[in-house]
Write a protein that holds these residues in place. Structure first.
Motif, PDB file in Angstrom:
ATOM      1  N   ILE A   1      27.155  37.521   6.520  1.00 28.80           N
ATOM      2  CA  ILE A   1      26.115  37.349   7.533  1.00 28.80           C
ATOM      3  C   ILE A   1      25.295  36.093   7.251  1.00 28.80           C
ATOM      4  O   ILE A   1      25.063  35.274   8.145  1.00 28.80           O
ATOM      5  N   ALA A   2      24.868  35.945   6.000  1.00 25.35           N
ATOM      6  CA  ALA A   2      24.079  34.761   5.636  1.00 25.35           C
ATOM      7  C   ALA A   2      24.891  33.480   5.810  1.00 25.35           C
ATOM      8  O   ALA A   2      24.368  32.461   6.284  1.00 25.35           O
ATOM      9  N   GLY A   3      26.167  33.527   5.461  1.00 31.61           N
ATOM     10  CA  GLY A   3      27.017  32.349   5.596  1.00 31.61           C
ATOM     11  C   GLY A   3      27.163  31.897   7.038  1.00 31.61           C
ATOM     12  O   GLY A   3      27.092  30.700   7.333  1.00 31.61           O
ATOM     13  N   VAL A   4      27.354  32.852   7.936  1.00 33.18           N
ATOM     14  CA  VAL A   4      27.480  32.507   9.353  1.00 33.18           C
ATOM     15  C   VAL A   4      26.176  31.920   9.880  1.00 33.18           C
ATOM     16  O   VAL A   4      26.178  30.909  10.591  1.00 33.18           O
ATOM     17  N   ILE A   5      25.053  32.527   9.511  1.00 33.60           N
ATOM     18  CA  ILE A   5      23.756  32.029   9.971  1.00 33.60           C
ATOM     19  C   ILE A   5      23.505  30.611   9.460  1.00 33.60           C
ATOM     20  O   ILE A   5      23.119  29.724  10.229  1.00 33.60           O
ATOM     21  N   ILE A   6      23.734  30.386   8.171  1.00 40.08           N
ATOM     22  CA  ILE A   6      23.509  29.052   7.593  1.00 40.08           C
ATOM     23  C   ILE A   6      24.465  28.027   8.191  1.00 40.08           C
ATOM     24  O   ILE A   6      24.075  26.902   8.503  1.00 40.08           O
ATOM     25  N   LEU A   7      25.725  28.417   8.374  1.00 38.42           N
ATOM     26  CA  LEU A   7      26.721  27.508   8.954  1.00 38.42           C
ATOM     27  C   LEU A   7      26.343  27.121  10.376  1.00 38.42           C
ATOM     28  O   LEU A   7      26.360  25.936  10.733  1.00 38.42           O
ATOM     29  N   LEU A   8      25.972  28.098  11.195  1.00 37.79           N
ATOM     30  CA  LEU A   8      25.593  27.799  12.578  1.00 37.79           C
ATOM     31  C   LEU A   8      24.315  26.972  12.637  1.00 37.79           C
ATOM     32  O   LEU A   8      24.187  26.078  13.479  1.00 37.79           O
ATOM     33  N   TRP A   9      23.370  27.261  11.740  1.00 37.81           N
ATOM     34  CA  TRP A   9      22.146  26.473  11.709  1.00 37.81           C
ATOM     35  C   TRP A   9      22.448  25.029  11.329  1.00 37.81           C
ATOM     36  O   TRP A   9      21.902  24.097  11.916  1.00 37.81           O
ATOM     37  N   GLY A  10      23.315  24.843  10.358  1.00 43.26           N
ATOM     38  CA  GLY A  10      23.691  23.489   9.955  1.00 43.26           C
ATOM     39  C   GLY A  10      24.406  22.730  11.052  1.00 43.26           C
ATOM     40  O   GLY A  10      24.161  21.541  11.261  1.00 43.26           O
TER      41      GLY A  10
ATOM     42  N   ASN B   1      23.437  18.742  10.303  1.00 45.05           N
ATOM     43  CA  ASN B   1      23.179  18.281   8.941  1.00 45.05           C
ATOM     44  C   ASN B   1      24.177  18.925   7.981  1.00 45.05           C
ATOM     45  O   ASN B   1      24.939  19.815   8.352  1.00 45.05           O
ATOM     46  N   ALA B   2      24.154  18.478   6.762  1.00 42.99           N
ATOM     47  CA  ALA B   2      25.141  18.917   5.772  1.00 42.99           C
ATOM     48  C   ALA B   2      24.822  20.275   5.168  1.00 42.99           C
ATOM     49  O   ALA B   2      25.618  20.796   4.392  1.00 42.99           O
ATOM     50  N   LEU B   3      23.693  20.857   5.501  1.00 44.49           N
ATOM     51  CA  LEU B   3      23.347  22.166   4.968  1.00 44.49           C
ATOM     52  C   LEU B   3      24.353  23.228   5.421  1.00 44.49           C
ATOM     53  O   LEU B   3      24.548  24.231   4.745  1.00 44.49           O
ATOM     54  N   GLY B   4      25.036  22.975   6.512  1.00 44.93           N
ATOM     55  CA  GLY B   4      26.065  23.900   6.985  1.00 44.93           C
ATOM     56  C   GLY B   4      27.189  24.079   5.979  1.00 44.93           C
ATOM     57  O   GLY B   4      27.858  25.111   5.972  1.00 44.93           O
ATOM     58  N   LEU B   5      27.386  23.114   5.104  1.00 47.27           N
ATOM     59  CA  LEU B   5      28.412  23.240   4.068  1.00 47.27           C
ATOM     60  C   LEU B   5      28.075  24.364   3.097  1.00 47.27           C
ATOM     61  O   LEU B   5      28.981  25.023   2.572  1.00 47.27           O
ATOM     62  N   ILE B   6      26.796  24.592   2.864  1.00 43.05           N
ATOM     63  CA  ILE B   6      26.396  25.706   2.005  1.00 43.05           C
ATOM     64  C   ILE B   6      26.811  27.017   2.646  1.00 43.05           C
ATOM     65  O   ILE B   6      27.277  27.931   1.972  1.00 43.05           O
ATOM     66  N   GLY B   7      26.676  27.111   3.950  1.00 50.45           N
ATOM     67  CA  GLY B   7      27.124  28.309   4.667  1.00 50.45           C
ATOM     68  C   GLY B   7      28.615  28.518   4.517  1.00 50.45           C
ATOM     69  O   GLY B   7      29.079  29.651   4.375  1.00 50.45           O
ATOM     70  N   PHE B   8      29.364  27.438   4.531  1.00 47.31           N
ATOM     71  CA  PHE B   8      30.809  27.537   4.337  1.00 47.31           C
ATOM     72  C   PHE B   8      31.133  28.058   2.946  1.00 47.31           C
ATOM     73  O   PHE B   8      32.013  28.903   2.784  1.00 47.31           O
ATOM     74  N   VAL B   9      30.411  27.596   1.946  1.00 46.58           N
ATOM     75  CA  VAL B   9      30.636  28.057   0.570  1.00 46.58           C
ATOM     76  C   VAL B   9      30.301  29.535   0.440  1.00 46.58           C
ATOM     77  O   VAL B   9      31.036  30.302  -0.193  1.00 46.58           O
ATOM     78  N   VAL B  10      29.199  29.954   1.049  1.00 47.77           N
ATOM     79  CA  VAL B  10      28.809  31.367   0.999  1.00 47.77           C
ATOM     80  C   VAL B  10      29.866  32.226   1.694  1.00 47.77           C
ATOM     81  O   VAL B  10      30.224  33.308   1.213  1.00 47.77           O
TER      82      VAL B  10
END
Length: 60
Positions: A15-24, A29-38
């Motif tokens: 859930i957190a990964g999808v939210i971070i990825l979509l937000w990125g 911005n590159a913060l979406g890559l953190i969502g991909f890692v999660v």
């Protein structure tokens, strides 16, 4: 590679990964890559950060 991510942990990571990825992606911005890692840690049920801390959430 043994699993160290339990079911609840896996769900929260997905859930957190999808939210971070979509937000990125929405903010371009590159913060979406953190969502991909999660999301990857949720998919593979293995977290490298847990190894030095000796954490295993598969054991309830």
């Amino acid at each position: 590679m043994t699993t160290n991510v339990g079911e609840k942990d896996r769900l929260y990571r997905a859930i957190a990964g999808v939210i971070i990825l979509l937000w990125g992606i929405s903010n371009a911005n590159a913060l979406g890559l953190i969502g991909f890692v999660v999301l990857a840690t949720a998919y593979f049920r293995w977290c490298p950060v847990y190894i030095p801390m000796d954490v295993d959430t598969t054991k309830s």
